[in-house]
Scaffold this motif. Structure first.
Motif, PDB file in Angstrom:
ATOM      1  N   GLN A 260      71.616  86.054  74.141  1.00  0.00           N
ATOM      2  CA  GLN A 260      70.616  85.979  75.494  1.00  0.00           C
ATOM      3  C   GLN A 260      69.240  86.337  74.861  1.00  0.00           C
ATOM      4  N   SER A 261      68.050  85.600  75.114  1.00  0.00           N
ATOM      5  CA  SER A 261      66.710  85.926  74.920  1.00  0.00           C
ATOM      6  C   SER A 261      66.301  86.936  75.577  1.00  0.00           C
ATOM      7  N   ILE A 262      65.612  87.927  75.157  1.00  0.00           N
ATOM      8  CA  ILE A 262      65.267  89.226  76.148  1.00  0.00           C
ATOM      9  C   ILE A 262      63.800  89.455  75.956  1.00  0.00           C
ATOM     10  N   GLY A 263      62.945  88.651  75.440  1.00  0.00           N
ATOM     11  CA  GLY A 263      61.530  88.719  75.367  1.00  0.00           C
ATOM     12  C   GLY A 263      61.105  88.852  73.917  1.00  0.00           C
ATOM     13  N   LYS A 264      59.678  88.874  73.518  1.00  0.00           N
ATOM     14  CA  LYS A 264      59.124  88.907  72.561  1.00  0.00           C
ATOM     15  C   LYS A 264      58.417  90.256  72.174  1.00  0.00           C
ATOM     16  N   ALA A 265      58.630  90.774  70.771  1.00  0.00           N
ATOM     17  CA  ALA A 265      58.165  92.063  70.511  1.00  0.00           C
ATOM     18  C   ALA A 265      57.117  91.688  69.300  1.00  0.00           C
ATOM     19  N   GLU A 266      56.171  92.658  69.554  1.00  0.00           N
ATOM     20  CA  GLU A 266      54.986  92.594  68.324  1.00  0.00           C
ATOM     21  C   GLU A 266      55.672  93.560  67.070  1.00  0.00           C
TER      22      GLU A 266
END
Length: 522
Positions: A260-266
């Motif tokens: 599952q995709s849980i977001g984007k992280a820098e």
């Protein structure tokens, strides 16, 4: 050697995971995967997927998920490293521990022709497994009560790639140990994810190709992994589908892996740990004012206050270090504690309830970032004509400060410790000047150590209700240190703290492994 369908072999959660990883990395759930023949891997097997709905997602609730099973092939076990040696490090209680009763019960130095880097450490029943990377090679140092060995792990490199290309990706390999002491090693490359699973009975390898092929945005990157037992585990990886990258959480539910995709992280540092209820918590940073904790329900919480009073040390960006401790500081809390290197030092965040921002934190004394540098040495590396060594052949440098890395662990008795290293060194260097022409000429200055001295203090902060209690262990570096970008890892085995750190100078290609009796530090 032939591929085997997963249902025909004995396998564990992390073998199943990579099927789901492949499915999402390649086509976002639009195409199926057919087993592929790999050099050194044999004939392809079949992989079955099913689409469904899973809890979680970037803001919680219900989101699409993918599940499936993978195939594995037998590979050779790791081989003994020909250029590494492990020796007992002599500890002078008066010099190192400032007294006769020293809490260090074991000290080992791992020395190789290439400096071991990229540390991962997992405790075992009577010792530990330390994974290091150096010169495009992954190594395992296994410490047991009656044996110590160092092994090369060439099978982690994807055999379908050119050897030099495949080994170059090993800088991003990850180690996770299960409760049964099975070793799980992961690495991503330009289009694949490779998993090695090692037990006393043998080793297997699983390789899955991303359907979309290679990406100009970089490789698939496995960030972290943890196992609860042989039947439950979690994996974090980032997908090169844009900037910032999309982060994926993969979990094994007892029959298949769900991705599952849980977001984007820098930031590059993304950590996953399981709590006492066997649920995954994930932490990452979005910018200097957003430290994101994802609960098992999929809710996202920023631990930093909106007023900017506490900010991450964002100058580190990709090197930002984060740690996650399920159970909080005493092991009984329903919410984990999080440690991060902030602009004013290492802070440990903890709370009694999930809030959107402004978690209370403990600032650890003497942990502030930054290096005090003196001397006449120019910057090492490239420069646009300024500060180069065109007219110099030697220089001296003094450097002091705390390590980039730090460790966080809680013992069986419920005592939580944070570890880092404070360096103080001075060296004499020879300088080499090089100029590269072209439309944008660059000048380079490289320094090589001639001689040096220095010390390293391993600092252990015991977190108590009244504040941190500090303990120091003093070591002779045997040479100079030119950079503070050094890793520290720590775990607990019962009430014994296990620490991996660089306690030698730059010219001494040594990693030190320590076992410390935490009860003497309370």
């Amino acid at each position: 050697m032939s591929w085997r369908v997963a249902s025909d072999v004995a396998y564990s959660p992390f073998i199943v995971v990579l099927c789901g990883l492949h499915y999402l990395c390649g086509c976002g759930g639009r195409e199926s995967f057919a087993g592929q023949s790999r050099a050194g891997g044999g004939a392809g097997g079949t992989v079955a997927f099913q689409d469904g709905s899973g809890t979680g997602g970037i803001v919680g609730g219900t989101g699409s998920s993918t599940s499936g099973c993978a195939v594995a092939s037998d590979v050779d076990a790791p081989s003994l490293s020909p250029d590494c040696a492990v020796t007992a490090r002599q500890i002078d209680p008066t010099f190192t521990c400032a007294g006769a009763n020293c809490a260090i019960t074991k000290a080992l130095d791992l020395t190789c022709e290439s400096l071991p880097q990229g540390l991962w450490l997992s405790p075992t029943t009577d010792g530990a497994v330390v994974m290091t990377r150096a010169s495009y090679l992954t190594r395992l140092m296994t410490v047991e009560a009656t044996d110590i060995r160092v092994q090369d792990v060439p099978a982690l490199a994807n055999p379908s790639l050119d050897a030099s290309e495949a080994s170059a990706y090993l800088d991003n390999s990850v180690l996770a140990n299960s409760a049964s002491e099975t070793k799980w090693l992961f690495v991503g490359d330009s289009q694949d994810i490779t998993l090695l699973r090692g037990t006393d009975s043998g080793w297997t390898r699983t390789i899955l190709a991303a359907q979309g092929g290679s990406s100009i945005l970089g490789p698939v990157r496995v960030k972290d992994a943890c196992t609860v037992d042989e039947n439950l585990g979690y994996l974090i990886y980032s997908q090169p589908d844009g900037l910032p990258r999309t982060t994926h959480l993969v979990s094994w539910d007892g029959s298949c892996w769900v991705d599952q995709s849980i977001g984007k992280a820098e930031s590059d540092s993304i950590v996953v740990k399981a709590d006492a209820e066997r649920r995954p918590w994930v932490v990452w940073a979005d910018n200097r004012n957003v430290l994101t904790l994802r609960s098992p329900d999929g809710d996202l919480h920023n631990l930093l206050a909106s007023d900017g009073g506490v900010a991450l040390d964002w100058e580190l960006t990709g090197n930002l270090i984060l740690r996650l401790l399920p159970g909080g500081l005493d092991g009984t809390a329903p919410i984990p504690a999080v440690a991060a290197r902030c602009a004013d030092g290492i802070r440990v965040f903890s709370n009694t309830s999930l809030g959107d921002s402004g978690w209370p934190s403990i600032l650890l004394p003497e942990s502030a970032p930054g290096a005090a540098i003196a001397g006449d040495c120019p910057p090492d590396g490239a420069s646009s004509a300024a500060h180069t060594c065109v007219n110099s052949t030697s220089c001296t440098q003094q450097l002091s400060g705390v390590s980039l890395g730090f460790g966080l662990a809680r013992t069986q008795s419920g005592a939580t410790f944070v570890a880092w290293v404070e360096y103080s060194a001075q060296g004499s260097y020879s300088l080499t000047y090089y100029k590269q022409g072209g439309e944008m000429p660059m000048e380079y200055c490289f320094k090589s150590e001639i001689s040096g001295t220095g010390t390293a203090d391993l600092v252990l902060a015991h977190l108590t209700a009244s504040g941190p209690n500090m303990s120091r262990f003093h070591f002779d570096l045997g040479g100079a240190v030119a950079s503070l970008s050094r890793t520290v890892v720590m775990a607990a085995r019962g009430d014994t703290l296990l620490v991996g750190a660089y306690l030698g100078g730059d010219m001494i290609r040594t990693l030190t492994y320590l076992e410390i009796d935490s009860m003497q530090l309370l």
